[in-house]
Design a protein around this motif. Structure first.
Motif, PDB file in Angstrom:
ATOM      1  N   ALA A 132      34.649  14.057  29.035  1.00  0.00           N
ATOM      2  CA  ALA A 132      34.763  15.298  28.036  1.00  0.00           C
ATOM      3  C   ALA A 132      34.969  14.612  26.860  1.00  0.00           C
ATOM      4  CB  ALA A 132      36.006  16.096  28.519  1.00  0.00           C
TER       5      ALA A 132
ATOM      6  N   VAL B 220      18.567  17.648  26.992  1.00  0.00           N
ATOM      7  CA  VAL B 220      19.113  16.788  27.966  1.00  0.00           C
ATOM      8  C   VAL B 220      20.792  16.695  28.080  1.00  0.00           C
ATOM      9  CG1 VAL B 220      19.170  14.455  28.712  1.00  0.00           C
ATOM     10  CG2 VAL B 220      16.676  15.364  27.896  1.00  0.00           C
TER      11      VAL B 220
ATOM     12  N   HIS C 297      18.413  18.820  34.549  1.00  0.00           N
ATOM     13  CA  HIS C 297      18.955  17.643  33.858  1.00  0.00           C
ATOM     14  C   HIS C 297      18.071  16.286  33.948  1.00  0.00           C
ATOM     15  CE1 HIS C 297      21.700  15.221  31.477  1.00  0.00           C
ATOM     16  NE2 HIS C 297      21.894  14.449  32.566  1.00  0.00           N
ATOM     17  N   GLY C 298      17.911  16.221  35.444  1.00  0.00           N
ATOM     18  CA  GLY C 298      17.091  15.053  35.732  1.00  0.00           C
ATOM     19  C   GLY C 298      15.774  15.106  35.082  1.00  0.00           C
TER      20      GLY C 298
END
Ligand code: HEM
Length: 252
Positions: A97, A138, A191-192
């Motif tokens: 975070a 991304v 994301h990948g």
């Protein structure tokens, strides 16, 4: 069952992108060695950069180390050294975070600066814009997975160390598992895939500077700036450094 589309998305495209990454760097080094640079804009603006750059770079370094841990190290290994699932989760989310927040604030500031500071914007190429866009996508999707999945627990529990991570390591070990990505939640798939696109673009952008970290910078001698101005200032010149009158070339 693995379909042709799964193989295309999670085997063929990743290998093509990684081939671009490796061969692209070799090509860039061979043909554009002197363009291998951050193309720093520090000379144009410092006030915002002084905050934005360290926030982004320290954040992304911690995110990178988090990926080495989360994607690179099998779950069985962390359990073998006594790290429980709960402890891993608490560490990953708490450190993640802070790292993610620092990265996002840094990136927003960098993009704001690039758009609003005139000379910095004018020094921005089309490739820079594409790179910033893909990088932001991304990072946004990575943060989305952490926040939506691990913090808010939207869409049920998904343990990426049993899925995405096994697929990712398999690419480098030629132990292919496209079905694991086909079964992963959409946020992880996007994301990948966006990360693969970034890897393919990487060698053709200013991101090449990652592989030439200026370590020598810490020990290099000061750069001496000398003014061309006619105003000499109040201080007496040191012996041997007196100003020499510039002679105009004689015209005949
Ligand atoms: C194919 C390569 C990659 C894979 C498989 C991958 C996978 C993951 C996974 C599994 C997570 C954790 C999500 C969660 O906490 O539930 C994550 C988070 C994240 N990823 Fe990636 N990632 C990749 C590449 C990248 C790249 C290249 C970047 C940035 C340049 C990036 C930026 C992030 C960020 C910012 C987060 C959030 C981290 C945080 O919470 O601090 N990822 N990624």
């Amino acid at each position: 069952m693995t379909t042709t589309a799964d193989t295309l998305l999670w085997v063929v495209i990743p290998y093509v992108c990684l081939a671009f990454f490796v061969l692209g760097h070799a090509w860039r080094y061979r043909y554009d060695k002197f363009g291998w640079t951050t193309r720093s804009s520090q000379l144009y603006e410092r006030r915002l950069l002084r905050w934005a750059s360290p926030l982004f770079h320290f954040g992304i370094l911690a995110v990178f180390l988090g990926h080495v841990m989360g994607l690179g190290i099998p779950k069985a290994w962390t359990e073998a050294v006594g790290m429980s699932e709960e402890l891993y989760h608490v560490l990953a989310v708490s450190i993640g975070a802070v790292a993610g927040f620092s990265t996002v604030v840094g990136l927003v500031l960098l993009i704001y600066r690039r758009r609003t500071v005139g000379p910095v914007f004018r020094a921005t190429t089309r490739m820079d814009k594409v790179m910033y866009l893909v990088l932001a996508v991304v990072i946004f999707l990575g943060m989305w997975n952490t926040v939506a999945g691990s913090v808010l627990n939207l869409g049920g529990h998904y343990d990426y160390r049993d899925g995405v991570s096994v697929w990712f390591r398999g690419i480098f070990r030629f132990d292919l598992h496209p079905e694991l990505m086909a079964d992963a939640p959409l946020g992880f798939q996007l994301h990948g895939m966006a990360a693969m696109l970034l890897f393919a673009l990487w060698p053709f952008t200013r991101l090449v500077h990652v592989f030439s970290a200026p370590v020598g910078y810490l020990w290099r001698p000061y750069v001496v700036y000398r003014s061309r101005s006619d105003r000499l200032g109040a201080r007496q010149a040191r012996p041997g450094w007196e100003r020499v009158e510039r002679k105009e070339p004689s015209r005949r």
